[in-house]
Scaffold this motif. Structure first.
Motif, PDB file in Angstrom:
ATOM      1  N   CYS A 186       0.636  -1.042  -0.057  1.00  0.00           N
ATOM      2  CA  CYS A 186       0.185   0.154  -0.032  1.00  0.00           C
ATOM      3  C   CYS A 186       0.967   1.438   0.040  1.00  0.00           C
ATOM      4  CB  CYS A 186      -0.813  -0.024   1.099  1.00  0.00           C
ATOM      5  SG  CYS A 186      -2.504  -1.319   0.945  1.00  0.00           S
ATOM      6  N   GLU A 219       0.716   3.577  -4.223  1.00  0.00           N
ATOM      7  CA  GLU A 219      -0.531   4.660  -3.866  1.00  0.00           C
ATOM      8  C   GLU A 219      -0.334   5.765  -5.203  1.00  0.00           C
ATOM      9  OE1 GLU A 219       0.859   5.802  -0.109  1.00  0.00           O
ATOM     10  OE2 GLU A 219       2.618   6.923  -0.891  1.00  0.00           O
ATOM     11  N   ASP A 232     -15.609   2.855   0.187  1.00  0.00           N
ATOM     12  CA  ASP A 232     -14.692   2.542  -1.023  1.00  0.00           C
ATOM     13  C   ASP A 232     -13.375   2.345  -0.355  1.00  0.00           C
ATOM     14  OD1 ASP A 232     -12.616   2.862  -2.911  1.00  0.00           O
ATOM     15  OD2 ASP A 232     -13.612   4.420  -3.971  1.00  0.00           O
ATOM     16  N   SER A 237     -10.575   1.378  -1.208  1.00  0.00           N
ATOM     17  CA  SER A 237      -9.068   1.944  -1.729  1.00  0.00           C
ATOM     18  C   SER A 237      -8.662   3.212  -1.168  1.00  0.00           C
ATOM     19  CB  SER A 237      -9.363   2.175  -3.137  1.00  0.00           C
ATOM     20  OG  SER A 237     -10.214   3.322  -3.426  1.00  0.00           O
ATOM     21  N   ILE A 278      -5.448  -1.117  -3.924  1.00  0.00           N
ATOM     22  CA  ILE A 278      -6.884  -1.557  -4.471  1.00  0.00           C
ATOM     23  C   ILE A 278      -6.975  -0.790  -5.909  1.00  0.00           C
ATOM     24  CG2 ILE A 278      -9.234  -1.770  -4.459  1.00  0.00           C
ATOM     25  CD1 ILE A 278      -9.019  -2.472  -1.517  1.00  0.00           C
ATOM     26  N   LYS A 279      -6.455   0.471  -5.658  1.00  0.00           N
ATOM     27  CA  LYS A 279      -6.806   1.385  -6.892  1.00  0.00           C
ATOM     28  C   LYS A 279      -5.500   1.472  -7.653  1.00  0.00           C
ATOM     29  CE  LYS A 279      -7.893   6.140  -8.044  1.00  0.00           C
ATOM     30  NZ  LYS A 279      -9.214   6.037  -8.722  1.00  0.00           N
TER      31      LYS A 279
END
Length: 370
Positions: free
Chosen positions: A24, A28, A163, A165, A171-172
């Motif tokens: 993460c 990003e 959301d 993310s 996730i995004k």
């Protein structure tokens, strides 16, 4: 399940959690503007080495040159900012800043309240710049994530109410690993900011772009977006509670920009509210006001676009605003403090060397184009 199996299961989930957090951090929002480095550097200063913090938008880290203020006056005032900083996360940003340094003065940029609510994609970008620059388990990050989900849902009914993310950016951004310009060095947050938060954007930092200023009208007001106005009053209540609980001074500022008609009216409205609510504020666009002072900015050479000064305009702003802070607030000269010296000494020389390199590159580019 046996005790051994239980221990193995716990160890497995811990390893997975650590891997997810690391990913993460790497996957990003692209961090070429150094948001993570700026906030990471602030978090890692020793206690009692920052006496004031300026929170807000790009109007903070383009105008305020911390190393210059330290060299000239010995004051340690750090920019805690991200571009187009979202108003709905402001109070959480203040909490985050105060978690690491017991500052004497909070300087609060009003620009977050001049940025109107826009389409959902713009809101998403503005929020992620701030959220992705905070530690994964920061309570203020988590609160900001849920506040962002809430406001997106209220403003745009097509937005997902939950959301994940925001909480887990991989996730995004998981697809970034294959991007040609993806850089681990840029996205890894555990990197100090070279210039104490002052933002270098290569050619634009030294580029002069002539501007034409819109005539100022002190009596012109534009109503705020209802959401913005609600967050402004909520934030002012929060600041009152903060000052009631601790010994801290607060100053609202607006940094110089080439104001268009509507932007001027919005800023005037914000200052009218601040003054009516009894808050200290200062700005630079009404020469007849008691809450202003003059900065001799050259419209031909001191801006790189309508909203930001270049390095030379920033130098002028920093000198004048440093003098104002020293004269009006009890900020100490920390140049003989060994704890401060370790992190602040020599930074300005490094910055000036970088500016000289950028200037040389700009001159060579101009010469090659002739």
């Amino acid at each position: 399940m046996t005790k051994k199996q239980f221990i193995r299961s716990i160890a497995f989930f811990m390893v997975v959690a650590v891997m997810v957090l690391a990913l993460c951090d790497l996957f990003e929002m692209d961090n070429t503007s150094n948001y993570s480095q700026r906030l990471h550097t602030y978090r890692n200063f020793p206690k009692d080495t920052v006496d004031a913090v300026i929170l807000g938008t790009s109007g903070v880290d383009r105008y305020w040159i911390p190393s210059q203020a330290y060299e000239e006056y010995g004051i340690t005032v750090y920019p805690f900012s991200t571009d187009a900083f979202p108003a709905w996360t402001y109070k959480y940003a203040v909490d985050e800043a105060l978690k690491y340094q017991d500052v004497d003065l909070l300087i609060l940029d009003v620009r977050p309240f001049t940025l109107d609510f826009c389409d959902i994609d713009d809101m998403d970008v503005r929020a992620r710049r701030f959220l992705d620059a905070l530690p994964p388990f920061s309570i203020n990050r988590i609160k900001s994530c849920f506040e962002t989900m809430k406001i997106r849902d209220e403003v745009n009914e097509s937005a997902s109410r939950l959301d994940l993310s925001y909480l887990f950016p991989i996730i995004k951004f998981h697809g970034q690993w294959s991007a040609d310009d993806y850089s681990i060095a840029n996205n890894w947050s555990n990197v100090p900011h070279e210039y104490l938060g002052y933002n270098i954007i290569d050619n634009a930092t030294v580029r002069p772009r002539p501007q034409e200023i819109y005539p100022y009208d002190a009596d012109y007001y534009v109503d705020l977006n209802p959401y913005i106005e609600e967050y402004l009053y909520e934030f002012l209540d929060y600041i009152r509670e903060l000052q009631a609980s601790r010994d801290i001074e607060v100053l609202f500022i607006d940094t110089p920009q080439i104001r268009l008609d509507v932007e001027m009216g919005i800023s005037n409205k914000i200052y009218k509210i601040l003054e009516a609510e009894g808050f200290e504020c200062v700005h630079y666009y009404d020469e007849n006001s008691e809450t202003t002072f003059s900065i001799d900015l050259d419209l031909k050479s001191d801006f790189y676009n309508e909203g930001h000064t270049n390095f030379y305009g920033g130098q002028k702003f920093t000198t004048v605003f440093s003098k104002y802070l020293v004269e009006n607030y009890d900020l100490k000269d920390r140049r003989n403090d060994k704890k401060v010296q370790e992190h602040w000494d020599g930074v300005h020389d490094k910055l000036l060397k970088k500016i000289a390199e950028l200037e040389e590159a700009r001159r060579n580019k101009i010469a090659a184009a002739k």
